[in-house]
Write an enzyme that holds these catalytic residues in place. Structure first.
Site, PDB file in Angstrom:
ATOM      1  CE  LYS A 202      -3.633   2.282   2.422  1.00 54.75           C
ATOM      2  NZ  LYS A 202      -4.550   2.246   3.556  1.00 54.75           N
ATOM      3  NE  ARG A 212      -6.031  10.411   2.916  1.00 48.13           N
ATOM      4  CZ  ARG A 212      -4.798  10.661   2.542  1.00 48.13           C
ATOM      5  NH1 ARG A 212      -4.563  12.148   2.569  1.00 48.13           N
ATOM      6  NH2 ARG A 212      -3.943   9.856   2.462  1.00 48.13           N
ATOM      7  NE  ARG A 223      -3.190   8.090   6.939  1.00 48.11           N
ATOM      8  CZ  ARG A 223      -4.505   8.180   6.444  1.00 48.11           C
ATOM      9  NH1 ARG A 223      -4.832   8.343   5.246  1.00 48.11           N
ATOM     10  NH2 ARG A 223      -5.595   8.827   7.128  1.00 48.11           N
ATOM     11  CD  GLU A 239       6.002  -4.120   3.715  1.00 47.00           C
ATOM     12  OE1 GLU A 239       5.363  -4.973   4.545  1.00 47.00           O
ATOM     13  OE2 GLU A 239       6.459  -2.948   4.260  1.00 47.00           O
ATOM     14  CE  LYS A 254      -6.451   1.995  -0.683  1.00 42.36           C
ATOM     15  NZ  LYS A 254      -7.202   2.056   0.651  1.00 42.36           N
ATOM     16  CB  SER A 280     -11.178   7.808  -3.963  1.00 45.92           C
ATOM     17  OG  SER A 280      -9.784   8.237  -3.442  1.00 45.92           O
ATOM     18  CE1 TYR A 319     -15.033   3.491  -2.928  1.00 44.18           C
ATOM     19  CE2 TYR A 319     -13.007   3.793  -4.449  1.00 44.18           C
ATOM     20  CZ  TYR A 319     -13.514   3.891  -3.315  1.00 44.18           C
ATOM     21  OH  TYR A 319     -12.840   4.014  -2.079  1.00 44.18           O
TER      22      TYR A 319
END
Length: 332
Positions: A202, A212, A223, A239, A254, A280, A319
């Site tokens: 990610k 957000r 982040r 990972e 992602k 998004s 979505y």
């Protein structure tokens, strides 16, 4: 004038493109509603659904409208539903994330009761929607995310979400050791049946912007200390190896479209299912380009989703999942 012609017996790949029926017959990758997972947002303080300005067609739901939309998605054949909660109150540690009467846990139970096993009910397991500071973990005395203290919160969330009825837990926080901690907590509690979806790769991305708005994030700063650097590809495989060793049942890459190379590398290396999330910002780009008349909307949506399949994704969070499922059903 070009007088060159192909010699008899020369390769002619166009033979396999000569008609829609032939193209369909030799197609290498196909979209299926069962490959699609619909992310959904439920907001505790709402009295009616609210459309997001940055994501036309996507809503924050009330509990009732969430259940209604979940049933419609299941009816369309969507493979799964990933639920995100926006609580009325947030605190420093994100305690509404594991409260039995917290909005996300109530939503899991309500959706599971409504759809049964016709689709897979999943829950986002991360603190960012529940903390007053918007970070994915608990903060230490100097305001940095405390990795190991956060693992304790994640295990509480995992047990609460499993008790509410979630079949898949989406570990999206990118804390070191999160998969091992959650798997151990679930197994110790006798919940060996619950599936752990590890967000193995990610990235800290500029494409999260509309999300957000969706979760009304209060985040100040970024982040980057826990999400991956967009410049790194090999790191994703490290990972992946760690999450597999810790017991991940499924792994995630992602964002999606800007990281198809990473997705392909992870898919080639992974012995477990690999999913990807069309996030998004990717959704918003296509929607607003279509509204401006720059692209043909549905063909662009379908082409973007096919790119995930071609890169190796077994399932895609998008979505458009419910809409595309209906579209694919109508095309049969």
């Amino acid at each position: 004038m070009n007088d060159y012609t192909l010699a008899p017996g020369a390769p002619r790949p166009r033979r396999l493109r000569r008609s829609a029926a032939v193209r369909r017959l030799v197609r290498e990758h196909r979209l299926n509603p069962a490959d699609l997972v619909l992310p959904m947002f439920v907001k505790e303080s709402l009295h009616e659904p609210a459309e997001l300005q940055s994501m036309p067609g996507v809503h924050q739901h009330t509990l009732d409208s969430l259940v209604e939309a979940a049933v419609a998605a299941a009816d369309a054949g969507v493979g799964g539903l990933m639920l995100f909660g926006i609580p009325a109150e947030r605190d420093e540690i994100g305690s509404q994330g594991w409260a039995p009467d917290g909005i996300l846990n109530r939503a899991i139970a309500a959706v599971r009761a409504a759809v049964g096993e016709r689709t897979v009910v999943m829950a986002d397991l991360c603190l960012d929607e529940f903390t007053s500071h918007g970070h994915c973990g608990v903060l230490d005395a100097v305001g940095a995310v405390d990795n190991d203290a956060t693992l304790d919160a994640y295990t509480r969330m995992a047990l609460a979400q499993a008790e509410a009825g979630a079949e898949v837990l989406g570990l999206s926080g990118m804390m070191d050791g999160q998969v091992a901690a959650v798997r151990h907590a679930l197994d110790t509690a006798g919940r060996t049946d619950v599936i752990v979806l590890a967000y193995a790769a990610k990235y800290s991305s500029a494409f999260y912007g509309p999300f957000r708005e969706a979760v009304e994030s209060p985040l100040q700063g970024d982040r980057r200390t826990y999400q991956q650097d967009p410049a790194n590809g090999r790191e994703a495989l490290r990972e992946l190896d760690l999450d597999l060793a810790e017991g991940a049942d499924i792994v995630m890459v992602k964002p999606g479209l800007p990281y198809l190379d990473v997705l392909a590398d992870v898919a080639a290396a992974s012995p477990v299912p690999v999913w990807s999330y069309q996030i998004s910002g990717e959704y918003a780009m296509i929607e607003f380009a279509a509204r401006a008349g720059a692209i043909d909307r549905m063909p662009a949506i379908l082409e973007s989703l096919l790119s995930f399949k071609r890169a190796g994704a077994d399932a895609i969070l998008t979505y458009w999942a419910a809409e595309v499922a209906v579209e694919l059903g109508a095309a049969r």
